[in-house]
Write an enzyme that holds these catalytic residues in place. Structure first.
Site, PDB file in Angstrom:
ATOM      1  CB  CYS A   3      65.634 -28.412 -34.135  1.00  0.00           C
ATOM      2  SG  CYS A   3      64.240 -27.880 -33.171  1.00  0.00           S
ATOM      3  CB  CYS A  13      58.796 -30.253 -33.955  1.00  0.00           C
ATOM      4  SG  CYS A  13      58.141 -28.895 -34.918  1.00  0.00           S
ATOM      5  CB  CYS A  65      61.258 -22.390 -33.910  1.00  0.00           C
ATOM      6  SG  CYS A  65      60.937 -22.865 -35.614  1.00  0.00           S
ATOM      7  CE1 TYR A  76      43.848 -19.346 -57.876  1.00  0.00           C
ATOM      8  CE2 TYR A  76      45.086 -19.330 -59.932  1.00  0.00           C
ATOM      9  CZ  TYR A  76      44.030 -19.797 -59.175  1.00  0.00           C
ATOM     10  OH  TYR A  76      43.167 -20.710 -59.712  1.00  0.00           O
ATOM     11  CG  ASP A  78      52.238 -18.232 -56.911  1.00  0.00           C
ATOM     12  OD1 ASP A  78      52.234 -19.407 -56.501  1.00  0.00           O
ATOM     13  OD2 ASP A  78      52.889 -17.329 -56.354  1.00  0.00           O
ATOM     14  CB  CYS A  99      53.736 -24.113 -52.757  1.00  0.00           C
ATOM     15  SG  CYS A  99      51.979 -23.934 -52.478  1.00  0.00           S
TER      16      CYS A  99
HETATM   17  C1  LIG Z   1      50.508 -18.929 -53.321  1.00  0.00           C
HETATM   18  S1  LIG Z   1      49.604 -17.462 -53.025  1.00  0.00           S
HETATM   19  C2  LIG Z   1      50.190 -16.456 -54.317  1.00  0.00           C
HETATM   20  C3  LIG Z   1      50.947 -15.282 -53.866  1.00  0.00           C
HETATM   21  C4  LIG Z   1      51.605 -14.340 -54.820  1.00  0.00           C
HETATM   22  N1  LIG Z   1      51.721 -14.780 -56.184  1.00  0.00           N
HETATM   23  C5  LIG Z   1      52.984 -13.980 -54.266  1.00  0.00           C
HETATM   24  O1  LIG Z   1      53.995 -14.438 -54.798  1.00  0.00           O
HETATM   25  O2  LIG Z   1      53.045 -13.273 -53.248  1.00  0.00           O
HETATM   26  C6  LIG Z   1      48.024 -17.915 -53.566  1.00  0.00           C
HETATM   27  C7  LIG Z   1      46.999 -16.782 -53.504  1.00  0.00           C
HETATM   28  O3  LIG Z   1      45.809 -17.231 -54.137  1.00  0.00           O
HETATM   29  C8  LIG Z   1      44.709 -16.585 -53.518  1.00  0.00           C
HETATM   30  N2  LIG Z   1      43.504 -17.358 -53.910  1.00  0.00           N
HETATM   31  C9  LIG Z   1      43.084 -18.544 -53.422  1.00  0.00           C
HETATM   32  N3  LIG Z   1      41.986 -18.967 -54.080  1.00  0.00           N
HETATM   33  C10 LIG Z   1      41.714 -18.042 -55.046  1.00  0.00           C
HETATM   34  C11 LIG Z   1      40.717 -17.918 -56.045  1.00  0.00           C
HETATM   35  N4  LIG Z   1      39.787 -18.853 -56.209  1.00  0.00           N
HETATM   36  N5  LIG Z   1      40.756 -16.839 -56.845  1.00  0.00           N
HETATM   37  C12 LIG Z   1      41.695 -15.872 -56.681  1.00  0.00           C
HETATM   38  N6  LIG Z   1      42.683 -15.945 -55.745  1.00  0.00           N
HETATM   39  C13 LIG Z   1      42.681 -17.003 -54.924  1.00  0.00           C
HETATM   40  C14 LIG Z   1      45.083 -16.605 -52.059  1.00  0.00           C
HETATM   41  O4  LIG Z   1      44.377 -15.613 -51.364  1.00  0.00           O
HETATM   42  C15 LIG Z   1      46.598 -16.338 -52.117  1.00  0.00           C
HETATM   43  O5  LIG Z   1      46.881 -14.971 -51.978  1.00  0.00           O
END
Ligand SMILES: C[S@@+](CC[C@H](N)C(=O)[O-])C[C@H]1O[C@@H](n2cnc3c(N)ncnc32)[C@H](O)[C@@H]1O
Length: 468
Positions: free
Chosen positions: A75, A81, A175, A328, A398, A425
């Site tokens: 890049c 960047c 990009c 999540y 997650d 992550c």
């Molecule tokens: C890393 S993403 C997970 C995505 C999903 N497992 C997938 O693979 O597509 C984290 C998620 O947690 C949600 N989130 C953040 N804080 C939260 C909370 N206190 N309670 C419930 N969900 C929450 C966010 O909106 C987001 O969608």
């Protein structure tokens, strides 16, 4: 340990890469320097820039010896960047660095000694792997490092924010993270609005029309969405823009105009108007189809996502009579992906929009053993313990980068599911949370997966089993 002074020139060997993607070297018997764009094994002359209590920030004056793992970045924006800080390191070595970072998080933060972390599962595509990119408009274009903090006047930029400088944006022409179509959209959008002399949103005055462009493009289906985020609706200009992109980039299947009046510098909006097309894109992971709306969460590296989800399936070793809680759950991607292996999945997610999409995605795939609710995870777990009605054998976590709330860890310890699959992550918060859970759980499997080549980010999957 002598502290250097700002402006000093020192010779240093780069030993490692830290979490922010900066090279780490030591001088004067262990004083740590962080130096951007350097590679482990480089020997450089560095100029000290900012001296802190325990470390200093420096920049490369001259590379004296090139590291054998140094490679030529693809890049042209590399170095300016902030996106792909590891692009000058051979990909195989990037994976080693990420593995070391996961190991170090679990050893230092989690205090788990003697864990054997397997090699990182690498990404087959190391360029053009993202299905979503977000660009910002700014009338304060980043020119060079020397203009740190200076106002460069009324210049028109569309690209990436420079960290630490709220209004400054690096103008991006190409990009390497998204497809060639995405770069055409980016350049056409900039040229169009620049020629029309359209105003750009300013955080100082909270006025100006243009804010962000988000491009979402499916990896497995021919769908591409442009989402122009603006301060207000302007029918005439958006219709002209729609005509232009439709004519010149027929690969765009939908254009959405989202309105954001928030003072916060985040690409979120209050509502969206569909200008043409269906207003969302579709994508597949394995045999499942997903609808992705302008603001819903979806894993950004589609191809690698399948490897991530397969790791979850392999680690969980599900049985057909198992009930699973997917905490999540976003738009239900993991829930739907695992639905065929288990009796029932219940997904919990804060965002109401994501839950609405999760339900639609479930119907889209004719799945009838998944249910979803919009709830805060901490509150949901608290209620779950108090009611003690439903028993879930497995809990998938997650969370976002910040990890789980300590109260959620406490509730999980009281609820005692047999196994927990923790997808993260951010290995630092993951190690911190697992340390809390280790009161009753042991790590039985661990696997880092690289979803983001050339960045210092890494996804990590851990299986925890209830101790006897
Ligand atoms: C890393 S993403 C997970 C995505 C999903 N497992 C997938 O693979 O597509 C984290 C998620 O947690 C949600 N989130 C953040 N804080 C939260 C909370 N206190 N309670 C419930 N969900 C929450 C966010 O909106 C987001 O969608």
């Amino acid at each position: 340990m002598d502290k250097p002074q700002s402006g000093d020139i020192v010779e240093v060997q780069i030993e490692d890469i830290g979490f922010e993607g900066n090279g780490i070297g030591r001088i004067n018997s262990d004083f740590v320097l962080f130096i951007p764009n350097t590679v482990p094994g480089d020997i450089i002359k560095a100029k000290i820039r900012k001296v802190k209590k325990k470390f200093a920030l420096a920049k490369t004056e001259e590379i004296l010896v090139n590291s054998p793992v140094r490679t030529k970045p693809e890049c042209s924006h590399f170095g300016s960047c902030n996106g792909c800080k590891l692009q000058n390191i051979d990909y195989y070595h990037q994976l080693n660095i990420k593995k070391r970072n996961v190991t170090s998080s679990f050893e230092k933060i989690g205090v788990f000694q003697g864990l054997t972390i397997p090699d990182v599962i690498g990404s087959d595509n190391i360029y053009y792997y993202r299905n979503k990119l977000e660009f910002s408009f700014s009338n304060n274009k980043w020119l060079s490092e020397e203009d740190f903090g200076k106002n460069t006047g009324n210049s028109f930029a569309l690209g990436y924010h420079m960290p630490g400088f709220i209004d400054k944006v690096l103008d991006i022409e190409k990009c390497h993270l998204q497809s060639e179509i995405s770069n055409r959209i980016l350049n056409l959008t900039r040229d169009f609005f620049k020629t029309k002399k359209e105003s750009i949103y300013s955080t100082k005055t909270s006025s100006g029309y243009l804010r962000y462009v988000i491009i979402r493009q499916s990896a497995n289906i021919n769908d591409a969405m442009v989402n122009l985020i603006t301060l207000q609706e302007k029918k005439e200009i958006i219709n002209k823009y729609a005509q232009k992109i439709k004519n010149e980039i027929p690969e765009i299947t939908t254009l959405v105009n989202s309105i954001s009046t928030s003072k916060a510098q985040v690409a979120k909006s209050e509502y969206s108007i569909i200008i043409f097309g269906k207003g969302y894109i579709e994508e597949t992971i394995g045999k499942y189809k997903f609808k992705i709306t302008p603001s819903s969460f979806f894993q950004t590296n589609t191809k690698q996502c399948e490897k991530l989800f397969n790791t979850v399936v392999e680690f969980a070793d599900f049985s057909k009579n198992e009930n699973v809680l997917d905490l999540y759950c976003g738009c239900g991607a993991i829930s739907l992906y695992i639905s065929g292996y288990v009796n029932k999945v219940f997904g919990v997610e804060l965002s109401e929009e994501s839950i609405k999409i999760a339900k639609e995605n479930s119907s889209l795939n004719n799945i009838n053993n998944c249910e979803f609710t919009s709830y805060d995870v901490k509150e949901f777990l608290k209620n779950l313990i108090n009611k003690n009605e439903e028993k879930y054998d497995t809990i998938i976590l997650d969370p976002p980068r910040s990890g789980i709330h300590p109260k959620s860890a406490e509730y999980l310890l009281r609820y005692e599911p047999k196994k927990i699959i923790y997808v993260s992550c951010n290995p630092t918060t993951q190690a911190r949370d697992i340390k809390l859970l280790s009161e009753k759980y042991e790590i039985t499997k661990i696997q880092p997966v690289d979803m983001f080549p050339h960045t210092f980010h890494i996804e990590n999957v851990v299986r925890l089993d209830l101790k006897n």
